[in-house]
Design a protein around this motif. Structure first.
Motif, PDB file in Angstrom:
ATOM      1  N   PRO A   1     -13.281 -29.173  52.424  1.00 26.31           N
ATOM      2  CA  PRO A   1     -12.456 -28.698  52.915  1.00 26.31           C
ATOM      3  C   PRO A   1     -13.042 -27.695  54.261  1.00 26.31           C
ATOM      4  N   LYS A   2     -12.747 -27.233  55.599  1.00 29.52           N
ATOM      5  CA  LYS A   2     -12.982 -27.158  56.503  1.00 29.52           C
ATOM      6  C   LYS A   2     -14.418 -25.543  56.514  1.00 29.52           C
ATOM      7  N   LEU A   3     -13.790 -24.859  55.677  1.00 29.22           N
ATOM      8  CA  LEU A   3     -14.295 -23.714  55.698  1.00 29.22           C
ATOM      9  C   LEU A   3     -15.686 -24.095  55.355  1.00 29.22           C
ATOM     10  N   VAL A   4     -16.009 -24.396  54.182  1.00 31.98           N
ATOM     11  CA  VAL A   4     -17.048 -25.135  53.520  1.00 31.98           C
ATOM     12  C   VAL A   4     -18.456 -25.864  54.621  1.00 31.98           C
ATOM     13  N   THR A   5     -17.283 -26.840  55.521  1.00 37.67           N
ATOM     14  CA  THR A   5     -18.494 -27.110  56.117  1.00 37.67           C
ATOM     15  C   THR A   5     -18.405 -26.058  56.823  1.00 37.67           C
ATOM     16  N   LYS A   6     -17.868 -25.740  57.683  1.00 38.99           N
ATOM     17  CA  LYS A   6     -18.965 -23.715  58.566  1.00 38.99           C
ATOM     18  C   LYS A   6     -19.788 -23.654  58.031  1.00 38.99           C
ATOM     19  N   LEU A   7     -19.279 -22.654  56.782  1.00 37.24           N
ATOM     20  CA  LEU A   7     -20.504 -22.314  55.930  1.00 37.24           C
ATOM     21  C   LEU A   7     -21.784 -23.674  55.950  1.00 37.24           C
ATOM     22  N   LYS A   8     -22.106 -24.406  56.023  1.00 36.42           N
ATOM     23  CA  LYS A   8     -23.012 -25.365  55.567  1.00 36.42           C
ATOM     24  C   LYS A   8     -23.444 -25.673  57.134  1.00 36.42           C
ATOM     25  N   GLU A   9     -22.713 -25.628  57.429  1.00 31.50           N
ATOM     26  CA  GLU A   9     -23.359 -25.392  59.264  1.00 31.50           C
ATOM     27  C   GLU A   9     -24.103 -24.189  59.696  1.00 31.50           C
ATOM     28  N   ARG A  10     -23.685 -22.827  59.413  1.00 30.73           N
ATOM     29  CA  ARG A  10     -24.341 -21.424  59.376  1.00 30.73           C
ATOM     30  C   ARG A  10     -25.149 -21.211  58.649  1.00 30.73           C
ATOM     31  N   LYS A  11     -25.524 -21.645  56.956  1.00 29.30           N
ATOM     32  CA  LYS A  11     -26.052 -21.696  56.806  1.00 29.30           C
ATOM     33  C   LYS A  11     -27.594 -21.195  56.289  1.00 29.30           C
ATOM     34  N   GLU A  12     -28.189 -22.556  57.027  1.00 24.60           N
ATOM     35  CA  GLU A  12     -29.662 -23.175  58.169  1.00 24.60           C
ATOM     36  C   GLU A  12     -29.581 -21.724  59.013  1.00 24.60           C
ATOM     37  N   THR A  13     -28.914 -21.040  60.080  1.00 20.70           N
ATOM     38  CA  THR A  13     -29.089 -19.983  60.937  1.00 20.70           C
ATOM     39  C   THR A  13     -29.148 -18.771  60.440  1.00 20.70           C
ATOM     40  N   HIS A  14     -28.394 -18.254  59.490  1.00 21.42           N
ATOM     41  CA  HIS A  14     -27.983 -17.313  58.248  1.00 21.42           C
ATOM     42  C   HIS A  14     -29.753 -17.213  57.149  1.00 21.42           C
ATOM     43  N   ARG A  15     -30.502 -17.735  56.974  1.00 16.94           N
ATOM     44  CA  ARG A  15     -31.643 -18.242  56.113  1.00 16.94           C
ATOM     45  C   ARG A  15     -32.388 -17.528  57.527  1.00 16.94           C
ATOM     46  N   GLU A  16     -32.778 -18.108  57.787  1.00 16.34           N
ATOM     47  CA  GLU A  16     -33.691 -17.108  59.367  1.00 16.34           C
ATOM     48  C   GLU A  16     -33.665 -16.003  58.950  1.00 16.34           C
ATOM     49  N   ARG A  17     -32.696 -15.645  59.172  1.00 16.60           N
ATOM     50  CA  ARG A  17     -32.524 -13.365  59.316  1.00 16.60           C
ATOM     51  C   ARG A  17     -33.477 -13.059  58.663  1.00 16.60           C
ATOM     52  N   GLY A  18     -33.661 -12.001  58.581  1.00 18.64           N
ATOM     53  CA  GLY A  18     -34.478 -10.857  58.109  1.00 18.64           C
ATOM     54  C   GLY A  18     -33.913 -10.267  56.918  1.00 18.64           C
ATOM     55  N   ALA A  19     -34.750  -9.866  56.034  1.00 20.58           N
ATOM     56  CA  ALA A  19     -34.088  -9.754  54.476  1.00 20.58           C
ATOM     57  C   ALA A  19     -33.438  -8.568  53.830  1.00 20.58           C
ATOM     58  N   LEU A  20     -33.253  -7.926  55.050  1.00 25.57           N
ATOM     59  CA  LEU A  20     -32.530  -6.775  55.337  1.00 25.57           C
ATOM     60  C   LEU A  20     -30.937  -6.775  55.872  1.00 25.57           C
ATOM     61  N   TYR A  21     -31.196  -7.745  57.124  1.00 26.70           N
ATOM     62  CA  TYR A  21     -29.724  -8.246  57.673  1.00 26.70           C
ATOM     63  C   TYR A  21     -29.262  -9.652  56.082  1.00 26.70           C
ATOM     64  N   ARG A  22     -29.832 -10.239  55.113  1.00 27.27           N
ATOM     65  CA  ARG A  22     -29.414 -10.999  54.042  1.00 27.27           C
ATOM     66  C   ARG A  22     -28.950 -10.137  53.160  1.00 27.27           C
ATOM     67  N   ALA A  23     -29.299  -8.800  52.730  1.00 25.47           N
ATOM     68  CA  ALA A  23     -29.331  -8.368  51.353  1.00 25.47           C
ATOM     69  C   ALA A  23     -28.027  -7.718  52.181  1.00 25.47           C
ATOM     70  N   THR A  24     -27.425  -7.119  53.488  1.00 23.53           N
ATOM     71  CA  THR A  24     -26.706  -6.464  53.621  1.00 23.53           C
ATOM     72  C   THR A  24     -25.409  -7.794  53.338  1.00 23.53           C
ATOM     73  N   PHE A  25     -25.556  -8.823  53.508  1.00 25.49           N
ATOM     74  CA  PHE A  25     -24.240  -9.731  53.217  1.00 25.49           C
ATOM     75  C   PHE A  25     -24.053  -9.966  52.064  1.00 25.49           C
ATOM     76  N   VAL A  26     -25.339  -9.548  50.949  1.00 25.92           N
ATOM     77  CA  VAL A  26     -24.835 -10.229  49.584  1.00 25.92           C
ATOM     78  C   VAL A  26     -24.517  -8.709  49.122  1.00 25.92           C
ATOM     79  N   LEU A  27     -24.622  -7.791  49.839  1.00 23.80           N
ATOM     80  CA  LEU A  27     -23.834  -6.456  49.171  1.00 23.80           C
ATOM     81  C   LEU A  27     -22.635  -6.608  49.622  1.00 23.80           C
ATOM     82  N   ALA A  28     -22.037  -6.788  50.664  1.00 20.84           N
ATOM     83  CA  ALA A  28     -21.034  -7.161  51.136  1.00 20.84           C
ATOM     84  C   ALA A  28     -19.972  -7.741  50.454  1.00 20.84           C
ATOM     85  N   GLY A  29     -21.285  -9.237  50.818  1.00 18.50           N
ATOM     86  CA  GLY A  29     -19.358 -10.348  49.746  1.00 18.50           C
ATOM     87  C   GLY A  29     -19.317  -9.496  48.456  1.00 18.50           C
ATOM     88  N   THR A  30     -20.330  -9.399  47.747  1.00 24.06           N
ATOM     89  CA  THR A  30     -20.774  -8.625  46.286  1.00 24.06           C
ATOM     90  C   THR A  30     -19.216  -7.666  46.075  1.00 24.06           C
TER      91      THR A  30
END
Length: 127
Positions: free
Chosen positions: A10-39
Motif C-alpha cells: 500500500p502507498k501509505l506503507v511505502t511513504k511510512l518506510k521513507e519517513r522512518k529513517e528521518t524519524h529515527r534521527e529525531r530526539g528521544a522526546l520527539y519520538r516518545a511524543t509520537f509513541v504516546l500520540a499513536g498509542t
C-alpha cells in the motif's frame, strides 16, 4: 484481483518506510511524543469499536504513527490495509441479486422497527 495487486505494498506503507529513517534521527522526546500520540489514537480507535465513532479511520491512523517506531505496528497496518483493499474489491464484485437481497433485508429491518414502534408505543421523535 491479480496476484500483483495482492502482493503490492500500500502507498501509505511505502511513504511510512521513507519517513522512518528521518524519524529515527529525531530526539528521544520527539519520538516518545509520537509513541504516546499513536498509542492514544490506537486505544481510542479500539474503544470506538464498541462506542460511537469512526474506529476504522482512527485505528489505521494510530497504527501509522506507531509504525514509525515499531515493526509490529507496520506489519499490522500493512495487513489491515491489504484486507481493506480486498474487502473493497470484493464489495465491488457483488451481483445484482446480492444487492437486491441486501436492499430487501434493510427494508425488512426498517419495517420491523416501525412495526415495533407502533405496537409497543415507542416514540419515534423526542417530544
Amino acid at each position: 484481483m491479480t496476484d500483483a495487486d495482492a502482493r503490492a505494498e500500500p502507498k501509505l506503507v511505502t511513504k511510512l518506510k521513507e519517513r522512518k529513517e528521518t524519524h529515527r534521527e529525531r530526539g528521544a522526546l520527539y519520538r516518545a511524543t509520537f509513541v504516546l500520540a499513536g498509542t492514544i489514537c490506537l486505544l481510542a480507535g479500539i474503544a470506538m469499536l464498541v462506542l460511537p465513532g469512526p474506529a476504522f479511520v482512527v485505528i489505521p491512523i494510530g497504527l501509522a504513527v506507531l509504525a514509525l517506531e515499531f515493526t509490529w505496528a507496520e506489519r499490522l497496518l500493512e495487513r489491515s490495509l491489504h484486507e481493506a483493499h480486498k474487502a473493497r474489491h470484493k464489495a465491488g464484485e457483488t451481483t445484482t441479486r446480492q444487492r437486491v437481497l441486501s436492499g430487501v433485508a434493510v427494508a425488512c429491518g426498517a419495517a420491523a422497527f416501525v412495526a415495533a414502534a407502533i405496537l409497543y408505543d415507542i416514540p419515534l421523535l423526542p417530544v
